[in-house]
Design a protein around this motif. Structure first.
Motif, PDB file in Angstrom:
ATOM      1  N   TRP A   1       0.828  -1.207   0.000  1.00  0.00           N
ATOM      2  CA  TRP A   1       0.000   0.000   0.000  1.00  0.00           C
ATOM      3  C   TRP A   1       0.862   1.257   0.000  1.00  0.00           C
ATOM      4  O   TRP A   1       0.589   2.212  -0.740  1.00  0.00           O
ATOM      5  CB  TRP A   1      -0.948   0.011   1.218  1.00  0.00           C
ATOM      6  CG  TRP A   1      -1.816   1.229   1.215  1.00  0.00           C
ATOM      7  CD1 TRP A   1      -2.969   1.392   0.505  1.00  0.00           C
ATOM      8  CD2 TRP A   1      -1.566   2.466   1.875  1.00  0.00           C
ATOM      9  NE1 TRP A   1      -3.459   2.664   0.695  1.00  0.00           N
ATOM     10  CE2 TRP A   1      -2.620   3.350   1.525  1.00  0.00           C
ATOM     11  CE3 TRP A   1      -0.555   2.929   2.713  1.00  0.00           C
ATOM     12  CZ2 TRP A   1      -2.688   4.644   2.000  1.00  0.00           C
ATOM     13  CZ3 TRP A   1      -0.618   4.225   3.184  1.00  0.00           C
ATOM     14  CH2 TRP A   1      -1.674   5.069   2.823  1.00  0.00           C
ATOM     15  N   VAL A   2       1.923   1.270   0.827  1.00  0.00           N
ATOM     16  CA  VAL A   2       2.804   2.436   0.886  1.00  0.00           C
ATOM     17  C   VAL A   2       3.434   2.687  -0.483  1.00  0.00           C
ATOM     18  O   VAL A   2       3.453   3.825  -0.977  1.00  0.00           O
ATOM     19  CB  VAL A   2       3.882   2.263   1.984  1.00  0.00           C
ATOM     20  CG1 VAL A   2       4.933   3.360   1.904  1.00  0.00           C
ATOM     21  CG2 VAL A   2       3.243   2.259   3.362  1.00  0.00           C
TER      22      VAL A   2
ATOM     23  N   HIS B   1       2.314   1.684  -3.434  1.00  0.00           N
ATOM     24  CA  HIS B   1       1.237   2.042  -4.357  1.00  0.00           C
ATOM     25  C   HIS B   1       0.888   3.524  -4.200  1.00  0.00           C
ATOM     26  O   HIS B   1       0.746   4.257  -5.182  1.00  0.00           O
ATOM     27  CB  HIS B   1       0.020   1.160  -4.019  1.00  0.00           C
ATOM     28  CG  HIS B   1      -1.065   1.176  -5.037  1.00  0.00           C
ATOM     29  ND1 HIS B   1      -2.198   1.934  -4.897  1.00  0.00           N
ATOM     30  CD2 HIS B   1      -1.213   0.520  -6.224  1.00  0.00           C
ATOM     31  CE1 HIS B   1      -2.996   1.734  -5.943  1.00  0.00           C
ATOM     32  NE2 HIS B   1      -2.423   0.871  -6.764  1.00  0.00           N
ATOM     33  N   HIS B   2       0.775   3.924  -2.962  1.00  0.00           N
ATOM     34  CA  HIS B   2       0.404   5.289  -2.603  1.00  0.00           C
ATOM     35  C   HIS B   2       1.507   6.269  -3.024  1.00  0.00           C
ATOM     36  O   HIS B   2       1.225   7.330  -3.598  1.00  0.00           O
ATOM     37  CB  HIS B   2       0.160   5.273  -1.082  1.00  0.00           C
ATOM     38  CG  HIS B   2       0.173   6.575  -0.398  1.00  0.00           C
ATOM     39  ND1 HIS B   2       1.197   6.952   0.425  1.00  0.00           N
ATOM     40  CD2 HIS B   2      -0.691   7.600  -0.407  1.00  0.00           C
ATOM     41  CE1 HIS B   2       0.945   8.142   0.915  1.00  0.00           C
ATOM     42  NE2 HIS B   2      -0.198   8.558   0.431  1.00  0.00           N
TER      43      HIS B   2
ATOM     44  N   LYS C   1       1.468   9.284  -6.324  1.00  0.00           N
ATOM     45  CA  LYS C   1       1.797  10.697  -6.180  1.00  0.00           C
ATOM     46  C   LYS C   1       2.617  11.191  -7.371  1.00  0.00           C
ATOM     47  O   LYS C   1       2.707  12.392  -7.606  1.00  0.00           O
ATOM     48  CB  LYS C   1       2.570  10.927  -4.875  1.00  0.00           C
ATOM     49  CG  LYS C   1       1.663  10.902  -3.654  1.00  0.00           C
ATOM     50  CD  LYS C   1       2.328  11.485  -2.445  1.00  0.00           C
ATOM     51  CE  LYS C   1       3.207  10.436  -1.782  1.00  0.00           C
ATOM     52  NZ  LYS C   1       3.764  10.913  -0.500  1.00  0.00           N
TER      53      LYS C   1
END
Lengths: 208, 208, 208, 208
Positions: free
Chosen positions: B68-69, B71-72, B76
């Motif tokens: 998730w980190v 992907h996030h 950006k």
């Protein structure tokens, strides 16, 4: 710098995990099956017999709701993010996802001979959650606070950070107490959530 | 062009799937039932006996949190979307949703005689997830990068895309190794997640 | 008028339901239990034996992913909402939530003597989903289109609305065919999803 | 003051809980297992035999969808938040999460000898939900309305607040009636949801 939107997505992800965790224990309340009962009085007995499961669901609901409110209030104070903070937030979510299990164990056994160890499990679940708040707050304040401004950082240090330490100490005592007087621990712990909600409401009404 | 909001909704949908996948293995940790045990020592034995399920939950939690980190952080950097990218993102979500299963198989069997094939399943689950990142990154970079600007595209090519290839090769080796030395594969694989988190934190502290 | 934010929240709610439905069939893939097998070859047999469950999960994942992409693309075209549209959207979500069940029935029975009725269930599940799109589109276009402008409304009428009618007719034929030649229906239906994804990608590459 | 974003996150969290609750009863519709049936007619019998579960799922889906639409419409009218309101909103979410259980009990037993108590459970579930709306509305209006302006507050008082009281009284009557004429209560209660949806659509078409 897309820092605002970065936190927006972090919040959305957290909200998803909170929403799942808060509804998780409803899965433990089994719908009675046809054929498992034949008379109306037996039916009502089965429904009422589920009350510890409902108590467990309601209790984990309140605990996670309080955690969500605090999480949500804290995010209004910060303006940037940091890798350590993201992972500490992950630890916090992990402890939230564990609350339904520890609360569920307690509610399953609280009326049985094994209430004592089950209540200890519940107390340690809350202690672990409180500890994850400690780590979460620490990464938000160190080495440099990620809060909006200096004044907010000082306010957080003198209130939230301090209260978290008191809570950590308080829940540790309840964990130890649960080895000797489990029901006393259970009642104090459960009342602490109600007091939390009521005092938050009272404090807010004054400022309103 | 509503491109910004398009990605906002793609992120919201992904966050939902990530949030469900990350909490999925908590459902595998069964609350012991009343009547299944009568003594406190047996109760504690049952709780402690669940540790592989907790290990599996914690491990899949960390793997999906890291995903998730990443992907996030990647979202950006991008400024538009593309159909191939949307479907490659779907493949990535599919591999994320599969992580709880492969990790759960491993944690169920890791203390038994069948640890070897179970660890192989776990390693291939991670390899598949890594491969889905390869496809995801490829559709983001080809035929024209959907990143913010040229400089970002070059940076991504020389870092994330390169590291993904190393990871693919590394996890393939661990998959093969698991046929002979499963526990070595398991330890290296599990350590690789911790090293990832620690190195991300260290790298970030420098830039702070 | 907070119309933009109104739809933003409608989308967020839909994304939640889509995210849950898309991961639902992963719960059907049971982790084999310790003690249920003793030899490695039996273990692999059990893992491989689960392939219909994986096929069902992957298939429902693709169907719901395609539905999400279409839903997401359509919402980019609309600028207001309407009560009938909100409830038609609810019907669409209901049919999405039913896809894992109908696909799951099919994947459970597709290698057995009962493949024929199971494939019929699967086909009717898709037909119902397609019909809910028909209702959804109708409420968006009648009595006055809620789309951004006149040109968009005409474009939608001449493409999406028309294609939806063809699809409705096509899936109805597959439903009827499934009573006589179930496997032919199954293969055509399953291929239709792949063709959809591939053609969407091809169409998009041209416009890129 | 980040009040707008505060409510945005409150809505996102609620949407997560609504999305989970609305799909919860689909988990009660069990996919028939291979080997549990051998003939096609028996297969169809099993699928059709599941209709009360489908009825329960559809009914809880409609109830929660109506609740979501009302919740969503109400949030468009408010401009700030308050601690009491946040916790009253939590109570509302709790009652929403309980709807699948009470509706599931009713659908499981509605064709059996135990229909009467099961319908009473369902009616009380709806009454509790209606009561949580009462608390929710009260905290939004007292001591000072958190609505956008004075005119909105008066409108809400003369419509939503009033209708809620009528509904509370109406559902209380249905609860009492269910002890004597359960099926009458069931039909009126279920029709009340359909009438609600239809009248909302009709009212809206006029204003369109």
């Amino acid at each position: 710098m897309a820092k605002e939107s970065a936190n927006a997505r972090l919040e959305a992800f957290c909200d998803g995990v909170f929403a799942i965790a808060i509804t998780l224990l409803v899965l433990e309340i089994k719908i009675p099956r046809i054929g498992s009962t034949t008379s109306a009085s037996q039916f009502w007995h089965m429904i009422i017999h589920e009350w510890p499961a409902w108590f467990g669901f309601a209790l984990s609901f309140v605990i996670i709701l309080v955690a969500w409110v605090n999480h949500h209030d804290f995010f209004k104070l910060i303006s940037k993010s940091r890798v350590t903070f993201t992972y500490a937030n992950g630890l916090l979510l992990f402890s939230v996802a564990a609350i339904p299990f520890t609360t569920g164990v307690m509610s399953e056994f609280m009326m049985s001979d094994l209430a004592k160890p089950a209540i200890t499990v519940y107390c340690f679940g809350v202690l672990f959650h409180c500890f994850s708040w400690f780590v979460f707050l620490r990464t938000a304040m160190h080495p440099v606070p990620i809060l909006k401004d200096e004044a907010t950082a000082e306010l957080v240090n003198s209130t939230i950070v301090k209260y978290n330490r008191y809570a950590l100490f308080f829940y540790l005592l309840l964990c130890l107490l649960s080895f000797w007087l489990p029901y006393v621990s259970l009642v104090i712990m459960t009342l602490s959530w109600l007091i939390w909600v009521v005092s938050a409401i009272k404090l807010n009404s004054k400022n309103d």
